[in-house]
Design a protein around this motif. Structure first.
Motif, short mmCIF file in Angstrom:
data_model
loop_
_atom_site.label_atom_id
_atom_site.label_comp_id
_atom_site.label_asym_id
_atom_site.label_seq_id
_atom_site.Cartn_x
_atom_site.Cartn_y
_atom_site.Cartn_z
N ILE A 570 0.86 -1.19 0.00
CA ILE A 570 0.00 0.00 0.00
C ILE A 570 0.89 1.23 0.00
CG2 ILE A 570 -1.75 1.29 1.27
CD1 ILE A 570 -2.63 -1.38 2.52
N ILE A 571 0.72 2.10 -0.99
CA ILE A 571 1.53 3.32 -1.09
C ILE A 571 0.62 4.52 -0.92
CG2 ILE A 571 3.06 4.69 -2.56
CD1 ILE A 571 3.91 2.11 -3.92
N SER A 572 0.91 5.35 0.11
CA SER A 572 0.06 6.48 0.44
C SER A 572 0.86 7.77 0.36
CB SER A 572 -0.51 6.33 1.87
OG SER A 572 -1.18 5.10 2.01
N GLY A 573 0.41 8.68 -0.50
CA GLY A 573 1.04 10.00 -0.60
C GLY A 573 0.22 11.05 0.11
N CYS A 574 0.89 12.08 0.61
CA CYS A 574 0.19 13.14 1.33
C CYS A 574 1.04 14.40 1.33
CB CYS A 574 -0.13 12.71 2.76
SG CYS A 574 1.36 12.37 3.74
N ARG A 575 0.47 15.52 1.85
CA ARG A 575 1.26 16.74 2.04
C ARG A 575 2.12 16.58 3.29
NH1 ARG A 575 -3.80 19.24 1.68
NH2 ARG A 575 -3.48 19.98 3.82
N ASP A 576 3.16 17.40 3.40
CA ASP A 576 4.06 17.29 4.55
C ASP A 576 3.33 17.54 5.86
OD1 ASP A 576 6.91 17.08 5.60
OD2 ASP A 576 6.28 19.03 6.41
N ASP A 577 2.37 18.48 5.86
CA ASP A 577 1.66 18.77 7.10
C ASP A 577 0.65 17.68 7.46
OD1 ASP A 577 -0.09 19.27 5.06
OD2 ASP A 577 -0.78 21.22 5.79
N GLU A 578 0.44 16.73 6.55
CA GLU A 578 -0.47 15.62 6.82
C GLU A 578 0.29 14.33 7.16
OE1 GLU A 578 -2.41 15.42 3.07
OE2 GLU A 578 -4.01 16.83 3.65
N LEU A 579 1.64 14.37 7.11
CA LEU A 579 2.43 13.15 7.25
C LEU A 579 2.18 12.46 8.59
CD1 LEU A 579 4.61 11.34 5.94
CD2 LEU A 579 6.32 12.72 7.14
N VAL A 650 5.23 -3.87 7.97
CA VAL A 650 6.24 -2.81 7.97
C VAL A 650 5.66 -1.59 7.27
CG1 VAL A 650 8.49 -2.10 7.07
CG2 VAL A 650 8.20 -4.38 8.03
N ILE A 651 5.82 -0.43 7.89
CA ILE A 651 5.44 0.85 7.30
C ILE A 651 6.72 1.64 7.06
CG2 ILE A 651 4.12 2.97 7.59
CD1 ILE A 651 2.36 1.39 9.63
N VAL A 652 7.09 1.86 5.82
CA VAL A 652 8.30 2.60 5.48
C VAL A 652 7.91 4.05 5.23
CG1 VAL A 652 10.20 2.84 3.85
CG2 VAL A 652 9.38 0.57 4.49
N SER A 681 3.58 -1.21 3.81
CA SER A 681 3.00 0.09 3.46
C SER A 681 4.12 1.10 3.28
CB SER A 681 2.05 0.58 4.56
OG SER A 681 0.97 -0.32 4.75
N ILE A 682 3.90 2.05 2.40
CA ILE A 682 4.84 3.16 2.20
C ILE A 682 4.06 4.46 2.35
CG2 ILE A 682 6.35 4.33 0.54
CD1 ILE A 682 6.89 1.60 -0.73
N VAL A 683 4.54 5.34 3.22
CA VAL A 683 3.92 6.64 3.44
C VAL A 683 4.93 7.71 3.05
CG1 VAL A 683 2.89 8.20 5.12
CG2 VAL A 683 2.50 5.73 5.32
#
Length: 693
Positions: A570-579, A650-652, A681-683
């Motif tokens: 699972i790859i999740s992208g977001c803004r820096d303030d949402e990390l 694992v969440i990277v 998962s990748i965040v």
């Protein structure tokens, strides 16, 4: 597996095996009564009593299996093969330790015994005399299921692949992780068993990708060698060296679970006595301290502490003066250098010649012993001896060397560039025993220990212990100086070196095994083995990681995963303030998915504190690998400490930052992506690296 018709009969046999084990324990306990208790008796009696007690404790420790399964399989022999074992019939039960009944007939065969070899190595092409191999799925004493493989006449029913006991293996792989590495003694595969049972002499190098089981294979090899070569290895000792404390905590249960609790497990820093080790140097400093030129630097630093007097020594002695000239002090130093290989060993001679020289200037013709008794507390005398030939520990030598620009330049300027030796400088502490050295100082301290030798009256404390066999994990990251530490502790050149060139991430990471082997014992040609089958990492995760492998180690192929199915990453992208919120949501999702399994949040070093605060704010109970190891269900693990671990999920976090911050970014990212046994998962808030898109 659970509906096998012989399940009830096999459960009865397992119960019988446990009863025989308990009877054996009681018989061993009874040995205590053969000698009187209490402190009295002759010296011989006390010695015999202590020997018996030690042997009883060792035997009981070996027989203790705790909650682990005692029996995990059975082999049925062909009639021709069974005829060679008439005392045992046509079958053997394979287990964690050997167990016999009251008639001394074998009930369970130790997994390391020669007859058990076919349990791990038989294939359809080479059944090794078997007609059946039976795997047990157990929880403690309870038999849950049976998985049979048939050979010979039933060969058409065989799965002809290299993976044996597939049902039992997959069942073991699917179990949730506890934060401790488990043994694989019930499911050892063919290529793993070949390595485990490889001969003792020489250096064996094992290359293995993520999930191939190289660490646990190396530990099983240590247990096998102790079983097969009890003499001499029990006396010589077996050493297992890991990269850090988190890793040691992770593997600490494996050898005791195999009946071998006497193996020493250590980091390199544990091998140098009386020093405090913590932390790491930056890459440039680590490169200098790992370079073989440091041998000459340390040798010169020791020699610089063997110095004649600057000016003549004049000591009042009654109504006269005793003197020691500069020339005579120079002669004393030179004699000690010629006669002794180690520095501290020369102190006794220096003192002897020092007192003889002073006594020779006495008008009373007092012997040196008398002069010594009268002057040994004199401050000037003590200062002179300390200048000429001080007794030093490695910590004292390096504390003085690093803390004195003059000494550092004098010792290092001939061997290192100015920009290199200046990296070694650090403030000098008043008490060397309180200095906290880095992990990269360990080989320098060890070199100092070798050149200084034991201090007088501290020979037992300062001795360099050697071992009959040494197992080294993650060896691909060790510097030439660190490898020299291991070479020095090898009694006879017998070592097992395991690692993965694709996971080389340190300042001295190696691109091939040849550059590692050139610094290890070479009494015999090295042997090489490779683990090619991946058992831990599901196929979809390995496919993603394989993209990174192409840039991390272009010459290596990823291991072949036997677990083709699995959850997609699972790859999740977001803004820096949402990390922060995105990471917390990912943790909650993974906790729900893995149930009682464990979750690791793998972060670049720069984000460890931020993620820690984020999980606190989200009310998520968690630990940090740097403090609690993997004792919590959720653990924040810096990329630098994740190597060698395995987790359910694992969440990277921020792979782009891992690529940017780590010394060898692609290798570090490859390591992080291949730690999971179930879910990945990748965040990210930064743009996803091209290789992962």
């Amino acid at each position: 597996m659970a509906n096998h018709p012989e399940l009830e009969a096999e459960q009865a046999y397992v119960d019988h095996a446990y009863e025989c084990l308990e009877q054996t324990k009681r018989a061993v306990e009874a040995m205590r009564e053969t000698v009187e208790s209490g402190p009295g008796g002759t010296f011989q009696h006390r010695y015999e009593r202590d020997v018996v007690h030690d042997r009883v404790e060792a035997r009981l420790q070996h027989l203790e299996v705790g909650d682990l399964s005692l029996v995990f399989g059975r082999i049925d022999l062909e009639p021709s093969a069974a005829a060679e074992q008439p005392e045992s019939g046509d079958r053997f039960y394979i287990g964690r330790v050997a167990v016999a009944d009251k008639h001394r007939d074998p009930v369970v065969v130790d997994w390391r015994a020669p007859v058990a070899e076919s349990f791990y190595r038989a294939t359809g092409r080479d059944p090794m005399g078997l007609v059946r191999r039976r795997h047990f799925a157990s929880r403690g004493r309870t038999l849950l299921g049976i998985d049979d493989e048939l050979f010979g006449a039933a060969k058409d029913a065989l799965d002809r692949g290299e993976v044996q006991g597939y049902g039992a293996l997959i069942s073991a792989l699917e179990e949730t992780r506890s934060g401790k590495l488990s043994d694989i003694v019930a499911t050892i595969q063919v290529e793993q068993d070949v390595i485990i049972r490889s001969e003792l002499p020489g250096v064996l190098v094992v290359q293995g990708g993520p999930g191939t089981g190289k660490t646990v294979v190396a530990l099983h090899r240590a247990a096998y060698l102790l079983y097969s070569h009890r003499f001499p290895l029990e006396g010589q000792g077996v050493l297992v060296v890991g990269p850090n404390r988190v890793f040691l905590s992770y593997i600490e249960q494996v050898l005791p679970s195999l009946g071998e609790a006497g193996v020493q497990i250590a980091t390199l820093g544990d091998l140098v006595p009386h020093v405090r080790i913590a932390g790491h140097d930056d890459e440039d400093t680590a490169r200098v301290k790992g370079d073989l030129r440091m041998i000459d630097v340390v040798r010169h630093a020791v020699r610089d502490r063997e110095r004649p007097l600057r000016e003549p020594l004049r000591i009042p002695y009654g109504v006269q003066w005793l003197t020691l000239s500069v020339e005579r002090s120079t002669d004393i130093v030179q004699q000690a250098r010629r006669r002794f290989r180690t520095h501290n060993a020369g102190r006794k001679l220096v003192e002897q010649l020092f007192w003889e020289a002073l006594a020779a200037t006495s008008r009373n013709e007092d012997p040196p012993e008398v002069v010594r008794e009268r002057l040994r507390s004199d401050v000037a005398v003590r200062e002179a001896l300390e200048r000429m030939w001080p007794v030093l520990t490695p910590a004292e030598l390096l504390n003085d060397l690093y803390g004195s620009p003059g000494l550092l330049k004098l010792a290092a300027s001939r061997y290192l560039e100015p920009n290199e030796w200046k990296l070694l400088s650090r403030p000098r502490e008043s008490d060397a025993a309180e200095v906290v050295f880095t992990n990269h100082d360990v080989p320098v301290l060890d070199e100092a220990l070798e050149l200084l030798g034991p201090r007088p009256r501290h020979k037992d404390d300062d001795v360099v212990r050697t071992y009959g066999h040494i197992v080294v994990d993650e060896a691909q990251d060790l510097s030439p100086m660190q490898l020299r530490v291991l070479d020095r502790r090898s009694l006879n050149g017998s070592m097992t070196i395991v690692g993965d060139i694709a996971q080389s991430t340190g300042a001295w990471a190696h691109d091939d095994w040849d550059s590692v082997l050139e610094h290890l014992p070479s009494r015999r040609p090295p042997r090489r083995a490779e683990l090619t089958v991946g058992y831990r990492v599901p196929g979809p995760i390995m496919e993603l990681a394989a993209r990174v492998l192409r840039i991390a180690a272009p010459g290596l192929r990823p291991p072949t995963s036997i677990r083709h199915m699995g959850d997609e990453p699972i790859i999740s992208g977001c803004r820096d303030d949402e990390l922060d919120l995105e990471v917390a949501d990912a943790v909650r999702r993974e906790l729900k998915a893995v149930g009682s399994g464990n979750v690791a949040v793998v972060v670049p070093g720069s984000l460890a504190d931020r993620v820690d605060i984020a999980l606190d704010d989200a009310g998520i109970d968690h630990g940090k690998a740097t403090r609690q190891g993997l004792d919590r269900q959720v653990t924040i693990v810096p990329t630098s400490l994740v190597k060698g671990l395995e987790l359910d999920s694992v969440i990277v976090v921020e792979p782009a930052a891992i690529l940017r911050e780590e010394v060898r970014g692609p290798q570090s990212l490859y390591v992080a992506l291949t730690r999971s046994t179930k879910r990945l998962s990748i965040v990210h808030a930064e743009p996803l690296p091209d290789v992962l898109r």
